[in-house]
Motif scaffolding. Structure first.
Motif, mmCIF file in Angstrom:
data_model
loop_
_atom_site.group_PDB
_atom_site.id
_atom_site.type_symbol
_atom_site.label_atom_id
_atom_site.label_comp_id
_atom_site.label_asym_id
_atom_site.label_seq_id
_atom_site.Cartn_x
_atom_site.Cartn_y
_atom_site.Cartn_z
ATOM 1 N N MET A 66 0.840 -1.208 -0.170
ATOM 2 C CA MET A 66 0.066 0.143 -0.033
ATOM 3 C C MET A 66 0.868 1.320 0.003
ATOM 4 O O MET A 66 0.521 2.278 -0.823
ATOM 5 C CB MET A 66 -1.121 -0.021 1.363
ATOM 6 C CG MET A 66 -1.935 -1.217 1.255
ATOM 7 S SD MET A 66 -3.240 -1.150 2.569
ATOM 8 C CE MET A 66 -4.017 0.346 2.161
ATOM 9 N N LYS A 67 2.108 1.082 0.645
ATOM 10 C CA LYS A 67 2.959 2.383 0.776
ATOM 11 C C LYS A 67 3.486 2.653 -0.984
ATOM 12 O O LYS A 67 3.689 3.655 -1.146
ATOM 13 C CB LYS A 67 3.963 2.234 1.573
ATOM 14 C CG LYS A 67 4.819 3.230 2.020
ATOM 15 C CD LYS A 67 6.087 2.930 2.864
ATOM 16 C CE LYS A 67 6.990 4.268 3.177
ATOM 17 N NZ LYS A 67 7.901 3.764 4.258
ATOM 18 N N ILE A 68 3.710 1.695 -1.434
ATOM 19 C CA ILE A 68 4.217 1.627 -2.785
ATOM 20 C C ILE A 68 3.282 2.460 -3.688
ATOM 21 O O ILE A 68 3.397 3.214 -4.619
ATOM 22 C CB ILE A 68 4.866 0.431 -3.292
ATOM 23 C CG1 ILE A 68 5.947 -0.121 -2.530
ATOM 24 C CG2 ILE A 68 4.917 0.547 -4.934
ATOM 25 C CD1 ILE A 68 6.370 -1.436 -3.175
ATOM 26 N N SER A 69 1.984 2.028 -3.444
ATOM 27 C CA SER A 69 0.612 2.568 -4.518
ATOM 28 C C SER A 69 0.090 3.847 -3.786
ATOM 29 O O SER A 69 -0.636 4.340 -4.573
ATOM 30 C CB SER A 69 -0.194 1.452 -4.349
ATOM 31 O OG SER A 69 0.282 0.111 -4.941
ATOM 32 N N HIS A 70 0.672 4.211 -2.671
ATOM 33 C CA HIS A 70 0.193 5.366 -2.045
ATOM 34 C C HIS A 70 0.011 6.637 -3.191
ATOM 35 O O HIS A 70 -0.982 7.131 -3.485
ATOM 36 C CB HIS A 70 0.642 5.640 -0.879
ATOM 37 C CG HIS A 70 0.162 7.099 -0.155
ATOM 38 N ND1 HIS A 70 -1.181 7.074 0.719
ATOM 39 C CD2 HIS A 70 0.668 8.329 -0.148
ATOM 40 C CE1 HIS A 70 -1.127 8.251 0.940
ATOM 41 N NE2 HIS A 70 -0.387 9.280 0.698
ATOM 42 N N ASP A 71 1.271 6.835 -3.656
ATOM 43 C CA ASP A 71 1.257 8.046 -4.418
ATOM 44 C C ASP A 71 0.651 8.066 -5.565
ATOM 45 O O ASP A 71 -0.293 9.124 -6.001
ATOM 46 C CB ASP A 71 2.936 8.681 -4.600
ATOM 47 C CG ASP A 71 3.541 8.898 -3.465
ATOM 48 O OD1 ASP A 71 3.068 9.424 -2.282
ATOM 49 O OD2 ASP A 71 4.810 8.814 -3.469
ATOM 50 N N ILE A 104 -11.913 4.871 -4.034
ATOM 51 C CA ILE A 104 -13.022 5.823 -4.055
ATOM 52 C C ILE A 104 -12.295 7.105 -3.469
ATOM 53 O O ILE A 104 -11.274 7.431 -3.131
ATOM 54 C CB ILE A 104 -13.881 5.527 -2.936
ATOM 55 C CG1 ILE A 104 -13.504 5.501 -1.602
ATOM 56 C CG2 ILE A 104 -14.586 3.963 -2.938
ATOM 57 C CD1 ILE A 104 -14.536 5.525 -0.255
ATOM 58 N N ASP A 105 -13.277 8.229 -4.015
ATOM 59 C CA ASP A 105 -12.620 9.631 -4.041
ATOM 60 C C ASP A 105 -13.089 10.129 -2.623
ATOM 61 O O ASP A 105 -14.008 9.494 -2.053
ATOM 62 C CB ASP A 105 -12.977 10.417 -5.175
ATOM 63 C CG ASP A 105 -14.388 10.651 -5.665
ATOM 64 O OD1 ASP A 105 -15.098 9.887 -4.672
ATOM 65 O OD2 ASP A 105 -14.822 11.075 -6.648
ATOM 66 N N ASN A 106 -12.850 11.361 -2.433
ATOM 67 C CA ASN A 106 -13.422 12.021 -1.311
ATOM 68 C C ASN A 106 -14.898 12.429 -1.396
ATOM 69 O O ASN A 106 -15.361 12.834 -0.333
ATOM 70 C CB ASN A 106 -12.806 13.272 -1.127
ATOM 71 C CG ASN A 106 -12.802 14.353 -2.222
ATOM 72 O OD1 ASN A 106 -13.383 14.125 -3.316
ATOM 73 N ND2 ASN A 106 -11.976 15.434 -2.430
ATOM 74 N N ASN A 107 -15.589 12.140 -2.460
ATOM 75 C CA ASN A 107 -16.844 12.206 -2.448
ATOM 76 C C ASN A 107 -17.533 10.630 -2.370
ATOM 77 O O ASN A 107 -18.694 10.630 -2.975
ATOM 78 C CB ASN A 107 -17.601 12.800 -3.831
ATOM 79 C CG ASN A 107 -17.007 14.347 -3.911
ATOM 80 O OD1 ASN A 107 -16.985 15.065 -2.978
ATOM 81 N ND2 ASN A 107 -16.593 14.886 -5.000
ATOM 82 N N ASP A 139 -5.906 2.944 3.142
ATOM 83 C CA ASP A 139 -4.974 3.857 2.952
ATOM 84 C C ASP A 139 -5.635 5.201 2.644
ATOM 85 O O ASP A 139 -6.244 5.393 1.769
ATOM 86 C CB ASP A 139 -4.076 3.512 2.151
ATOM 87 C CG ASP A 139 -2.789 4.657 1.949
ATOM 88 O OD1 ASP A 139 -2.835 5.153 3.185
ATOM 89 O OD2 ASP A 139 -2.033 4.624 1.002
ATOM 90 N N ARG A 140 -5.451 6.420 3.713
ATOM 91 C CA ARG A 140 -6.196 7.534 3.462
ATOM 92 C C ARG A 140 -4.972 8.250 2.251
ATOM 93 O O ARG A 140 -4.046 8.380 2.625
ATOM 94 C CB ARG A 140 -6.063 8.244 4.482
ATOM 95 C CG ARG A 140 -6.745 9.607 4.768
ATOM 96 C CD ARG A 140 -6.942 10.147 5.994
ATOM 97 N NE ARG A 140 -7.402 11.633 5.821
ATOM 98 C CZ ARG A 140 -6.540 12.826 5.556
ATOM 99 N NH1 ARG A 140 -5.233 12.653 5.389
ATOM 100 N NH2 ARG A 140 -7.267 13.974 5.475
ATOM 101 N N TYR A 150 -7.826 15.686 2.261
ATOM 102 C CA TYR A 150 -8.454 14.249 2.122
ATOM 103 C C TYR A 150 -8.737 13.889 0.576
ATOM 104 O O TYR A 150 -9.593 14.831 0.068
ATOM 105 C CB TYR A 150 -9.568 13.873 2.879
ATOM 106 C CG TYR A 150 -10.214 12.569 2.610
ATOM 107 C CD1 TYR A 150 -9.482 11.383 2.822
ATOM 108 C CD2 TYR A 150 -11.586 12.564 2.286
ATOM 109 C CE1 TYR A 150 -10.289 10.299 2.612
ATOM 110 C CE2 TYR A 150 -12.128 11.240 2.039
ATOM 111 C CZ TYR A 150 -11.550 10.162 2.119
ATOM 112 O OH TYR A 150 -12.130 8.973 1.945
ATOM 113 N N LEU A 151 -8.236 13.138 -0.143
ATOM 114 C CA LEU A 151 -8.394 13.039 -1.740
ATOM 115 C C LEU A 151 -9.256 11.663 -1.836
ATOM 116 O O LEU A 151 -10.207 11.603 -2.963
ATOM 117 C CB LEU A 151 -7.185 12.740 -2.285
ATOM 118 C CG LEU A 151 -6.322 14.031 -2.386
ATOM 119 C CD1 LEU A 151 -4.899 13.858 -3.113
ATOM 120 C CD2 LEU A 151 -7.146 15.334 -2.872
ATOM 121 N N GLY A 152 -9.298 10.685 -0.839
ATOM 122 C CA GLY A 152 -9.900 9.568 -1.160
ATOM 123 C C GLY A 152 -9.447 8.337 -0.107
ATOM 124 O O GLY A 152 -8.406 8.561 0.467
#
Length: 784
Positions: A66-71, A104-107, A139-140, A150-152
């Motif tokens: 998840m850390k690799i995929s975060h950015d 999912i996004d922030n909406n 992962d936030r 917050y983006l999703g």
């Protein structure tokens, strides 16, 4: 036996021992078992460490993914690029542990959601149990330069079986390796133990099996090579020593057996001679046993004859005694001159002494025959002692002071046989009064652990120490001069000691010639009802008299506990100017000098039958007179009447003076004198009496009239009282009619015989009017 054991050992070959019973197998099994347990524990510890590491690696690997995929996920959510979101989630799903990826996004708009089915395996339930079925990670998402925006959220559902299956494979390999090591170790140890232990032992067993210890020559077993100094070598040396000892012992036993055979032959001759002697002795013993049986039967016949004689003697003596005493009692109730009354009173007292003597003789015979039975009922021992002392006070010498001193905390009732206890009190007190001419006779009653203590103390002639053991023998007194001077039969103390023993009690004596005696009876009579203190009184009471008198001791013991202000003075002069509510004195010589100097009421305590004449009593009014010994209840009631002005309570069993009908009584009696006695007593008690001469006549009377009570004699012509009572009960018409036996047979089995015939109660002849009144009060109460 030794030969049999040797045959059993030699018949057992060294290879006949089962493989599982060999020492090499047992030792190898134990060693391998311990190694297997330890290896298994170590394997389990290793598996546990591996489990913890694998459990932690799940979280580390997914967190790294998840850390690799975060950015990348954060930029996709920022740009809202669904196409890139699908590519990213699809790439994450290529990991064997990821089941579902969702972005999912922030909406809360789902940009991508991909998933695949779980892998299936038979080991999966165990993996799910250890690591869980699946785990969810999130992962936030945010940009590095905008961490607060917050983006999703990126969600990952992880299947733990990818890690759990890997862990289970490693665990299985660990366990299989451990088991294989244990098998190899078992084989190695089994071979070593066989070579080092089993094989040498088999060699020794083979050598021992080939030797016979019964042979006279000495045998020897060779020790296996290499084992001369270990346990096997010691075993061989000990076996060789035992062979030598056994051979020597066998030779000695053979010699002993030869001598024993010779002794047995001699013993057979001796036994044969002794057997002839025993046959002759058995013949003489059989003859002796026959003679003993005949003697025993004669003794039983004599005992039965004595019992029958005692029963007949009791009946024949009591029947005329009942008539004599009853007629004298009736005559004393009529108007007589003083001299005639005195003569009849002496005759009546003499008759009572004869009844007591007859009772003592019968009781001693019951002891000899083992027929004495004791009751266990509650009764007031204190009141019994006072009543008995009151009855015997007429036997006291004029200068003897009789006092009952009962401990204030003495129980109200105890459990025991009141009749036998009364005999003990009466015998001890009669003995004290007989041998005391001056001073005091005290009856003391107190509680002890497990029972009560009755003491009778006197200031009489005393008993010499050498005669104290002899006085407890029947028909024996301290000396011939005692019998001539004081009279008596010597039965009282013997009977008293027997009664104490029968109650599991103890009778002690302490006496000194010229200084009196003290008899102490410790009786195991348990408490039934604790002492009940009377209602408290108030007032000042003064006693005039000697400080060493029994009256002073009694008053000092009772009056303060009743709440009274009590003092004692030696003379009336000491009362000058003082206020007194009641004056108590026993000074008959100076009582007339108390008036008119003292105005308080006077209670005069006198000896039996020594009351003041009416004209002198009038001079001392207000005056109350009580006879010694003072009873607690009588003293208390007198104090209540005098100090509180309460009316006197009626006396128990007071003879009714009214002419009202008390009860209708059927008297069944064949003796004319006894008919007159009973009719006279019942008439004075307010009863209407119908007389029947035998049982048949009684049944006819019951058919014609109704009665409240039946007084039934037992021995009568035509039909006796037993058969008549059975007929009454069998008839069924009078089920509740009380039937009381009147019999001159005082033996213990007579009471049971009466009850078996259907009678309700029992009254032995001769009886007193008070006893007859108590019987009527019980079976025909006034309220009926």
């Amino acid at each position: 036996m030794l030969a049999q054991r040797t045959e059993q050992v030699t018949g057992l070959g060294p290879m006949d021992i089962k493989f599982t019973n060999r020492l090499s197998y047992k030792q190898a099994r134990l060693t391998v078992l311990v190694g297997f347990i330890l290896g298994t524990l170590l394997s389990l510890i290793q598996i546990g460490i591996d489990y913890a590491s694998e459990d932690a690696s799940i979280n580390r690997e997914i967190q790294a993914l998840m850390k690799i995929s975060h950015d990348t996920a954060s930029r996709i959510a920022y740009n809202i690029d669904t196409e890139l979101a699908q590519e990213l989630t699809g790439g994450l799903l290529k990991s064997p542990a990821v089941l579902r990826a969702q972005l999912i996004d922030n909406n809360d708009t789902v940009l991508a959601d991909v998933q695949r089915p779980r892998l299936q395996s038979r080991y999966r339930p165990l993996s799910d149990f250890l690591f869980g079925e699946q785990r969810q990670f999130q992962d936030r998402l945010f940009l590095a330069h905008m961490p607060k925006d917050y983006l999703g959220t990126l969600y990952l559902d992880v299947d733990t079986y990818a890690f759990g299956g890997r862990f289970l494979d490693r665990a299985g390999v660990t366990l299989v390796n451990g088991f294989a090591r244990s098998l190899v170790l078992t084989g190695i140890l089994l071979a070593l133990f066989y070579l080092m232990l089993t094989k040498p032992l088999v060699t020794v067993i083979a050598a021992l099996s080939g030797n016979d210890a019964r042979t006279p020559r000495q045998t020897r077993v060779d020790c296996p090579k290499g084992h001369e100094n270990d346990e096997i070598g010691v075993l061989v040396r000990v076996a060789n020593q035992q062979f030598v000892s056994m051979a020597t012992e066998i030779q000695q036993r053979r010699t002993a057996e030869n001598r024993l055979t010779q002794y047995l032959n001699e013993l057979e001759d001796i036994v044969s001679a002794r057997t002839d002697e025993l046959k002759a002795s058995n013949s003489r013993l059989s003859l002796s046993n026959q003679e003993l049986d005949e003697a025993r039967q004669r003794a039983l016949d004599m005992a039965q004859a004595r019992a029958a004689f005692l029963a007949n003697m009791s009946h024949e003596i009591r029947t005329p005694l009942n008539g004599m005493l009853g007629m004298i009692a009736l005559a004393l109730d009529s108007g007589l001159a003083a001299e005639q009354r005195q003569q009849l009173s002496i005759a009546h007292d003499s008759g009572k002494v004869l009844v007591e003597l007859l009772n003592d003789i019968l009781d001693l015979s019951k002891f000899d025959a083992g027929q004495l039975e004791l009751e266990r009922i509650p009764f007031d021992l204190g009141a019994m002692v006072e009543d008995t002392a009151n009855l015997l006070s007429q036997n006291a010498a004029p200068s003897v002071e009789l006092t009952c001193l009962i401990a204030p905390d003495f129980p109200s009732t105890v459990l025991g046989d009141p009749t036998r206890v009364r005999q003990i009190v009466s015998n001890l007190l009669s003995n004290a009064l007989k041998f005391t001419r001056f001073g005091r006779v005290d009856v003391r009653l107190s509680s002890i652990v497990g029972g009560v203590r009755l003491e009778v103390c006197d200031t009489g002639i005393g008993i010499p120490e050498e005669a104290q053991a002899r006085i407890f023998q029947p028909f024996t007194q301290a000396g011939a001069g005692i019998t001539r001077q004081y009279g008596g039969t010597g039965l009282g103390l013997a009977l008293t000691r027997n009664l104490c023993k029968a109650m599991q009690g103890r009778l002690n004596i302490h006496s000194e010639t010229g200084f009196g005696s003290r008899f102490s009876a410790d009786l195991p009579l348990p408490t039934h009802t604790e002492a009940i203190p009377p209602a408290p009184l108030s007032g000042r009471v003064v006693a005039l008299g000697n400080a060493g008198s029994g009256l002073a001791e009694l008053l000092g013991q009772l009056l303060p506990r009743w709440g009274l202000d009590y003092t004692r003075h030696d003379s009336a002069a000491e009362l000058a100017g003082s206020t007194v509510d009641l004056l108590i004195t026993d000074d008959l010589d100076h009582v007339l000098d108390l008036r008119p100097g003292i105005l308080a009421p006077i209670l005069l305590v006198t000896a039996y039958g020594n009351f003041l004449p009416s004209e002198q009593a009038a001079q001392l009014a207000p005056l109350q007179q009580l006879a010694r010994p003072l009873a607690r209840n009588a003293l208390y009631q007198t104090l209540r009447r005098t100090l509180l002005g309460e009316p006197s309570a009626p006396l128990p069993h007071e003879v009714p003076t009214s002419q009202a009908l008390r009860a209708r009584v059927l008297l069944v009696e064949d003796n004319p004198v006894n008919q007159l006695v009973a009719k006279g007593m019942l008439g004075k008690l307010g009863c209407q009496v119908q007389v029947a001469a035998h049982g048949v006549e009684a049944l006819e009377c019951l058919e014609q009239e109704d009665f409240d009570l039946v007084l039934m004699d037992c021995n009568m012509p035509v039909m006796d009282g037993y058969e008549a009572s059975r007929r009454i009960r069998q008839g069924g018409r009078w089920p509740e009619l009380p039937i009381v036996a009147l019999t001159a047979n005082a033996m213990p089995e007579e009471r049971e015989r009466c009850r078996a015939a259907g009678m309700n109660d029992y009254l032995a002849k001769p009886f007193r009017r008070e006893e007859l009144l108590a019987l009527i009060d019980h079976w025909v109460p006034l309220s009926a």
